[in-house]
Write a protein that holds these residues in place. Structure first.
Motif, PDB file in Angstrom:
ATOM      1  N   PRO A 150       1.362  -1.433   0.020  1.00  0.00           N
ATOM      2  CA  PRO A 150      -0.166  -0.022   0.217  1.00  0.00           C
ATOM      3  C   PRO A 150       1.106   1.484   0.033  1.00  0.00           C
ATOM      4  CG  PRO A 150       0.161  -0.818   2.205  1.00  0.00           C
ATOM      5  CD  PRO A 150       0.371  -1.513   1.134  1.00  0.00           C
ATOM      6  N   GLY A 151       0.618   2.178  -0.429  1.00  0.00           N
ATOM      7  CA  GLY A 151       1.523   3.822  -0.422  1.00  0.00           C
ATOM      8  C   GLY A 151       1.958   3.758  -0.890  1.00  0.00           C
ATOM      9  N   THR A 152       3.254   4.786  -1.450  1.00  0.00           N
ATOM     10  CA  THR A 152       4.708   4.419  -1.998  1.00  0.00           C
ATOM     11  C   THR A 152       5.261   3.321  -1.726  1.00  0.00           C
ATOM     12  OG1 THR A 152       5.399   5.973  -0.818  1.00  0.00           O
ATOM     13  CG2 THR A 152       3.712   6.916  -1.978  1.00  0.00           C
ATOM     14  N   GLY A 153       4.999   2.724  -1.632  1.00  0.00           N
ATOM     15  CA  GLY A 153       6.625   1.578  -1.293  1.00  0.00           C
ATOM     16  C   GLY A 153       6.805   0.862   0.261  1.00  0.00           C
ATOM     17  N   PHE A 154       7.407   0.407   0.066  1.00  0.00           N
ATOM     18  CA  PHE A 154       8.026   0.064   1.195  1.00  0.00           C
ATOM     19  C   PHE A 154       8.063   0.615   2.893  1.00  0.00           C
ATOM     20  CE2 PHE A 154      10.389  -1.744   4.908  1.00  0.00           C
ATOM     21  CZ  PHE A 154      10.037  -3.139   5.586  1.00  0.00           C
ATOM     22  N   GLU A 155       7.278   0.978   3.680  1.00  0.00           N
ATOM     23  CA  GLU A 155       8.111   2.234   5.122  1.00  0.00           C
ATOM     24  C   GLU A 155       7.962   0.444   6.251  1.00  0.00           C
ATOM     25  OE1 GLU A 155       4.752   4.263   5.922  1.00  0.00           O
ATOM     26  OE2 GLU A 155       3.877   4.556   4.005  1.00  0.00           O
ATOM     27  N   TRP A 156       8.897   1.009   6.946  1.00  0.00           N
ATOM     28  CA  TRP A 156       8.751   0.295   8.575  1.00  0.00           C
ATOM     29  C   TRP A 156       7.225   0.288   9.990  1.00  0.00           C
ATOM     30  CZ3 TRP A 156      12.564  -3.625   8.455  1.00  0.00           C
ATOM     31  CH2 TRP A 156      13.490  -3.361   7.363  1.00  0.00           C
ATOM     32  N   ILE A 157       6.857  -0.489   8.832  1.00  0.00           N
ATOM     33  CA  ILE A 157       5.747   0.088   9.575  1.00  0.00           C
ATOM     34  C   ILE A 157       5.355  -0.566  11.075  1.00  0.00           C
ATOM     35  CG2 ILE A 157       4.069  -0.515   8.398  1.00  0.00           C
ATOM     36  CD1 ILE A 157       3.031  -2.847   8.744  1.00  0.00           C
ATOM     37  N   ALA A 158       6.719  -0.862  11.498  1.00  0.00           N
ATOM     38  CA  ALA A 158       6.537  -2.107  12.850  1.00  0.00           C
ATOM     39  C   ALA A 158       8.222  -2.385  13.710  1.00  0.00           C
ATOM     40  CB  ALA A 158       6.071  -3.196  13.283  1.00  0.00           C
ATOM     41  N   THR A 159       8.724  -1.787  14.369  1.00  0.00           N
ATOM     42  CA  THR A 159       9.776  -1.320  14.846  1.00  0.00           C
ATOM     43  C   THR A 159      10.841  -2.874  15.956  1.00  0.00           C
ATOM     44  OG1 THR A 159       9.733  -0.452  16.672  1.00  0.00           O
ATOM     45  CG2 THR A 159      10.304   0.751  14.973  1.00  0.00           C
ATOM     46  N   ARG A 160       9.888  -4.064  15.879  1.00  0.00           N
ATOM     47  CA  ARG A 160       9.678  -4.827  16.415  1.00  0.00           C
ATOM     48  C   ARG A 160       8.672  -6.086  15.847  1.00  0.00           C
ATOM     49  NH1 ARG A 160      10.319  -6.105  22.760  1.00  0.00           N
ATOM     50  NH2 ARG A 160      10.414  -7.856  21.211  1.00  0.00           N
ATOM     51  N   PHE A 161       9.668  -7.323  15.024  1.00  0.00           N
ATOM     52  CA  PHE A 161       8.250  -8.982  14.595  1.00  0.00           C
ATOM     53  C   PHE A 161       9.134  -9.866  14.344  1.00  0.00           C
ATOM     54  CE2 PHE A 161      11.245  -5.176  12.409  1.00  0.00           C
ATOM     55  CZ  PHE A 161      12.245  -5.791  11.658  1.00  0.00           C
ATOM     56  N   VAL A 162       8.602 -10.754  13.585  1.00  0.00           N
ATOM     57  CA  VAL A 162       9.206 -11.947  14.003  1.00  0.00           C
ATOM     58  C   VAL A 162       9.508 -12.061  11.741  1.00  0.00           C
ATOM     59  CG1 VAL A 162       8.540 -13.186  15.764  1.00  0.00           C
ATOM     60  CG2 VAL A 162       7.298 -12.528  13.405  1.00  0.00           C
ATOM     61  N   PHE A 163      10.026 -12.961  11.816  1.00  0.00           N
ATOM     62  CA  PHE A 163      10.730 -12.885  10.756  1.00  0.00           C
ATOM     63  C   PHE A 163       9.945 -14.344   9.835  1.00  0.00           C
ATOM     64  CE2 PHE A 163      14.645 -10.481  11.095  1.00  0.00           C
ATOM     65  CZ  PHE A 163      14.244  -9.569  10.771  1.00  0.00           C
ATOM     66  N   TYR A 164       9.005 -13.536   8.907  1.00  0.00           N
ATOM     67  CA  TYR A 164       8.299 -14.693   7.169  1.00  0.00           C
ATOM     68  C   TYR A 164       9.064 -15.168   6.635  1.00  0.00           C
ATOM     69  CZ  TYR A 164       4.254 -16.878   6.056  1.00  0.00           C
ATOM     70  OH  TYR A 164       3.574 -17.515   5.079  1.00  0.00           O
ATOM     71  N   PRO A 165       9.917 -16.179   6.282  1.00  0.00           N
ATOM     72  CA  PRO A 165      10.543 -17.008   5.911  1.00  0.00           C
ATOM     73  C   PRO A 165       9.857 -17.078   4.236  1.00  0.00           C
ATOM     74  CG  PRO A 165      10.309 -17.939   6.765  1.00  0.00           C
ATOM     75  CD  PRO A 165       9.804 -17.372   7.728  1.00  0.00           C
ATOM     76  N   THR A 166      10.733 -16.394   3.421  1.00  0.00           N
ATOM     77  CA  THR A 166       9.957 -16.682   2.100  1.00  0.00           C
ATOM     78  C   THR A 166      10.887 -17.639   0.628  1.00  0.00           C
ATOM     79  OG1 THR A 166      10.337 -14.595   0.944  1.00  0.00           O
ATOM     80  CG2 THR A 166       8.407 -14.751   1.676  1.00  0.00           C
ATOM     81  N   PHE A 167       9.915 -18.418  -0.049  1.00  0.00           N
ATOM     82  CA  PHE A 167      10.823 -18.860  -1.215  1.00  0.00           C
ATOM     83  C   PHE A 167      10.746 -17.699  -2.605  1.00  0.00           C
ATOM     84  CE2 PHE A 167      10.761 -21.541   2.127  1.00  0.00           C
ATOM     85  CZ  PHE A 167      12.221 -22.024   2.452  1.00  0.00           C
ATOM     86  N   GLU A 168       9.669 -17.493  -2.552  1.00  0.00           N
ATOM     87  CA  GLU A 168       8.883 -16.967  -3.279  1.00  0.00           C
ATOM     88  C   GLU A 168      10.228 -15.218  -4.397  1.00  0.00           C
ATOM     89  OE1 GLU A 168       7.040 -16.406  -0.886  1.00  0.00           O
ATOM     90  OE2 GLU A 168       5.620 -18.188  -1.745  1.00  0.00           O
ATOM     91  N   HIS A 169      10.727 -15.461  -4.904  1.00  0.00           N
ATOM     92  CA  HIS A 169      11.276 -14.421  -5.325  1.00  0.00           C
ATOM     93  C   HIS A 169      12.966 -14.563  -5.363  1.00  0.00           C
ATOM     94  CE1 HIS A 169       8.059 -12.090  -7.365  1.00  0.00           C
ATOM     95  NE2 HIS A 169       7.541 -12.556  -5.963  1.00  0.00           N
ATOM     96  N   GLN A 170      12.880 -15.679  -4.390  1.00  0.00           N
ATOM     97  CA  GLN A 170      14.161 -15.989  -4.472  1.00  0.00           C
ATOM     98  C   GLN A 170      15.285 -16.497  -5.658  1.00  0.00           C
ATOM     99  OE1 GLN A 170      15.662 -17.247   0.143  1.00  0.00           O
ATOM    100  NE2 GLN A 170      14.082 -19.242  -1.186  1.00  0.00           N
ATOM    101  N   ALA A 171      16.429 -15.909  -5.546  1.00  0.00           N
ATOM    102  CA  ALA A 171      17.270 -16.812  -6.892  1.00  0.00           C
ATOM    103  C   ALA A 171      18.503 -16.742  -6.460  1.00  0.00           C
ATOM    104  CB  ALA A 171      16.590 -16.189  -8.417  1.00  0.00           C
ATOM    105  N   VAL A 172      19.428 -18.175  -6.674  1.00  0.00           N
ATOM    106  CA  VAL A 172      20.736 -18.289  -6.566  1.00  0.00           C
ATOM    107  C   VAL A 172      21.799 -17.108  -6.666  1.00  0.00           C
ATOM    108  CG1 VAL A 172      22.826 -19.755  -6.337  1.00  0.00           C
ATOM    109  CG2 VAL A 172      20.325 -20.158  -5.932  1.00  0.00           C
ATOM    110  N   THR A 173      21.173 -16.464  -7.893  1.00  0.00           N
ATOM    111  CA  THR A 173      21.761 -15.387  -8.762  1.00  0.00           C
ATOM    112  C   THR A 173      21.980 -13.874  -8.535  1.00  0.00           C
ATOM    113  OG1 THR A 173      20.132 -14.988 -10.291  1.00  0.00           O
ATOM    114  CG2 THR A 173      21.443 -17.158 -11.057  1.00  0.00           C
ATOM    115  N   PHE A 174      20.734 -14.033  -7.611  1.00  0.00           N
ATOM    116  CA  PHE A 174      21.092 -12.195  -6.389  1.00  0.00           C
ATOM    117  C   PHE A 174      22.091 -12.333  -5.419  1.00  0.00           C
ATOM    118  CE2 PHE A 174      16.595 -11.997  -8.418  1.00  0.00           C
ATOM    119  CZ  PHE A 174      17.231 -11.402  -9.766  1.00  0.00           C
TER     120      PHE A 174
END
Length: 192
Positions: free
Chosen positions: A39-63
């Motif tokens: 939402p809005g104009t891109g990424f914002e730090w909406i929280a300063t404390r959070f758990v990390f949710y691991p994703t596999f989408e768009h992930q590439a070894v070449t990056f």
């Protein structure tokens, strides 16, 4: 260590390979631009404390830079069973800045695992939006917490609210205080 009784229901989605590097103290900087349906104009730090949710989408070894490309296979092996997500870490934002300056991102190389091609792509995608950079203090949960997948977590978005808060009791920093403080001073000299 965390405050007794602490919990968190906000999760930041991040590549599983990056989270392995964070868990090992090799990645201290998050470099974000936002998901396609942010939402809005891109990424914002909406929280300063959070758990990390691991994703596999768009992930590439070449990056990933060469020394870290093996993390892709390791992250795949550690992946939770079908229909579940494994949560190992939570994070706290220590410092955050915005920048579209390629030389700044280059100077941060020893604090992340991305290669130059990925960073160039990030800078060029939606060029009117700067990168959101943050120094993160990562904490390892005492044991992985596995949660069921939910449709509400799906999609190309950075932040999700979990169905239930996860307990943070017993979480420990991945880097000892003295090591983190020393690396933070170096980072601040680059960022601020």
């Amino acid at each position: 260590m965390t405050t007794p009784g602490a919990s968190c229901q906000v999760a930041l989605k991040e590549w599983a390979t990056v989270l392995l590097a964070m868990e090992r103290g090799e990645q201290l900087v998050m470099i974000r631009k936002g998901g396609l349906i942010e939402p809005g104009t891109g990424f914002e730090w909406i929280a300063t404390r959070f758990v990390f949710y691991p994703t596999f989408e768009h992930q590439a070894v070449t990056f990933l830079r060469q020394p870290f490309q093996g993390y892709f296979e390791e992250a795949t092996v550690r992946r939770a069973a079908e229909g579940h997500v494994r949560i190992d870490l939570y994070g706290e934002v220590v410092d955050a800045v915005s920048s579209a300056e390629p030389t700044l991102v280059k100077r941060l190389e020893s604090f992340h695992i991305y290669n130059e091609a990925f960073l160039e792509q990030r800078l060029k995608w939606q060029p009117e939006q700067p990168l959101a950079l943050a120094v993160i203090r990562a904490f390892r949960l005492p044991a992985p917490q596995t949660i069921p997948l939910s449709d509400r977590y799906a999609g190309c978005k950075s932040w999700v609210e979990l169905a239930h808060p996860l307990a943070l009791d017993g979480a420990r920093p991945v880097l000892e205080d003295a090591v983190f403080t020393e690396r933070l001073q170096t980072l601040r000299s680059i960022l601020l």
